[in-house]
Design a protein around this motif. Sequence first.
Motif, PDB file in Angstrom:
ATOM      1  N   HIS A  36      33.206 -13.336  28.619  1.00  0.00           N
ATOM      2  CA  HIS A  36      32.825 -11.943  28.349  1.00  0.00           C
ATOM      3  C   HIS A  36      33.168 -11.015  29.506  1.00  0.00           C
ATOM      4  N   ASN A  38      31.956 -10.993  32.595  1.00  0.00           N
ATOM      5  CA  ASN A  38      30.890 -10.672  33.541  1.00  0.00           C
ATOM      6  C   ASN A  38      31.402 -11.048  34.927  1.00  0.00           C
ATOM      7  N   GLU A  54      27.128 -18.610  31.635  1.00  0.00           N
ATOM      8  CA  GLU A  54      27.137 -17.299  30.980  1.00  0.00           C
ATOM      9  C   GLU A  54      25.726 -16.753  30.804  1.00  0.00           C
ATOM     10  N   GLU A  58      24.414 -13.178  32.246  1.00  0.00           N
ATOM     11  CA  GLU A  58      23.709 -12.199  31.418  1.00  0.00           C
ATOM     12  C   GLU A  58      22.328 -11.882  31.993  1.00  0.00           C
ATOM     13  N   ASN A  61      22.490  -9.167  34.478  1.00  0.00           N
ATOM     14  CA  ASN A  61      22.511  -7.856  33.825  1.00  0.00           C
ATOM     15  C   ASN A  61      21.097  -7.414  33.454  1.00  0.00           C
ATOM     16  N   ARG A  62      20.289  -8.344  32.933  1.00  0.00           N
ATOM     17  CA  ARG A  62      18.916  -8.022  32.549  1.00  0.00           C
ATOM     18  C   ARG A  62      18.072  -7.633  33.762  1.00  0.00           C
ATOM     19  N   THR A  87      28.709  -5.424  31.740  1.00  0.00           N
ATOM     20  CA  THR A  87      27.308  -5.063  31.991  1.00  0.00           C
ATOM     21  C   THR A  87      26.854  -3.962  31.041  1.00  0.00           C
ATOM     22  N   ARG A  89      28.029  -3.399  28.047  1.00  0.00           N
ATOM     23  CA  ARG A  89      27.869  -3.983  26.709  1.00  0.00           C
ATOM     24  C   ARG A  89      26.554  -4.757  26.617  1.00  0.00           C
ATOM     25  N   SER A  90      26.175  -5.390  27.717  1.00  0.00           N
ATOM     26  CA  SER A  90      24.875  -6.061  27.760  1.00  0.00           C
ATOM     27  C   SER A  90      23.742  -5.047  27.636  1.00  0.00           C
ATOM     28  N   ARG A  93      23.261  -3.732  24.012  1.00  0.00           N
ATOM     29  CA  ARG A  93      22.540  -4.612  23.095  1.00  0.00           C
ATOM     30  C   ARG A  93      21.031  -4.437  23.228  1.00  0.00           C
ATOM     31  N   ARG A  94      20.573  -4.040  24.398  1.00  0.00           N
ATOM     32  CA  ARG A  94      19.140  -3.885  24.648  1.00  0.00           C
ATOM     33  C   ARG A  94      18.671  -2.438  24.538  1.00  0.00           C
ATOM     34  N   THR A 120      33.208  -4.697  19.740  1.00  0.00           N
ATOM     35  CA  THR A 120      31.775  -4.971  19.861  1.00  0.00           C
ATOM     36  C   THR A 120      30.998  -3.879  19.151  1.00  0.00           C
TER      37      THR A 120
END
Length: 296
Positions: A36, A38, A54, A58, A61-62, A87, A89-90, A93-94, A120
Motif C-alpha cells: 500500500h 506506507n 502492514e 497502518e 497511521n492510527r 497515510t 488513504r488510511s 477510511r476513518r 480507492t
Amino acid sequence: MPATLTAIAPKVEYTSDNFQRYYEEAGPDYAAWSPHFNMHFGFFRSCMNPFNREAMLEQMNREVLDRLQTSSDHPRILDMGCGLGATLRSFARRLPTADLHGITLVHWQLEQGRLLNQSTPQSTNITLNLGNYEHTAYPSESFDAICAIESSCYSAGRSKSRLIREAYRLLRPGGRFVVADGFLGAGKLRGLQQSIYRKLCDCWVIEDLGEIHAFTRELQRAGFTEIAIEQIQSRVTPSVLHVPWVTLKFLLTSVIFGQRKMTRARWNNILAPILLPFVGHPIGPLAYYIVSATRT
C-alpha cells in the motif's frame, strides 16, 4: 562494521533534483516494504502479530491520527511530505467527511498517488499537490491539523525551523501538529559512527536528521504549546526487524532475477536500513519519536 565505511563519508549536497531522482528511481522499490506504499516504519502494540508488517504500518497511521485530536465533523488535514498518499488513504477510511490534503516534491509520487486514490473508493476527499512543504502556496490558517511521518527529516537544519514555522502559519488556532520520525537524541556520534551517519544521510538524500531538543525548542519559539515528546523506539523495533528479510527478498526478486536496472539510488535504498542499527538506539543517539504540539 563494513570496511568500506572506514573513510570519512562526505556530507551530501542536498538539492530538490537529487531528492526527486532518488524517489523516482528507488520509490517503486518501496512496494517490497508495503504493497500500500506506507513508506515508514510501523507501531507495535502487545495485542498485535509482530510478523504482520502492514498491520504495524497502518497502526502508525492510527497513532498519528489519534494525536492529531481532530474534533470537528469536517476537519481539514495536511500531510507534509505525503509520499504516495498512503497515510491520507488510511485517514480517509476513518474520517470519511474530512478534507485531506498532501504535498510532495516528487512528480512520480504525485502521479502514482493520484492513480492509487482513483482506485480507492474512500479517497474522493483527498487532494495531492506538488510543492515544497517549507514554502507552500496554502493560505495562512488553512488547516485544523498537520502531520509529517518520516518526512520532517528532509527539512533543512537540525531544528527543522522552516518546516515548523510553515506548519505554524498553516494551522488554525488550536490546531495540532504531529511529527513521527527519527531524531538524534542525547549522546554523540562517536568514531566510525560519524562516517556511518553521513553515509546514511547520503543514502536517503538527507542534509541532516533532526535533533530532538533543537526541534522542540524551535516549536516553542514558533509559538506552539502542549508539546509532548514520546520516544517510541521499542514500539518501532518489531517493524525494523523486518528489514533484513525484506532486503534479502528484494535482492533475490529484483536484483538477481529482476528486470529493472540497479542504480545508485536503488542500492542506497538497500544500504540505508542496514546502516541504521549502527547509529540507532541503544548503540547510538538516533531514536524514533512522535512529537505533538498545539498552535496557540
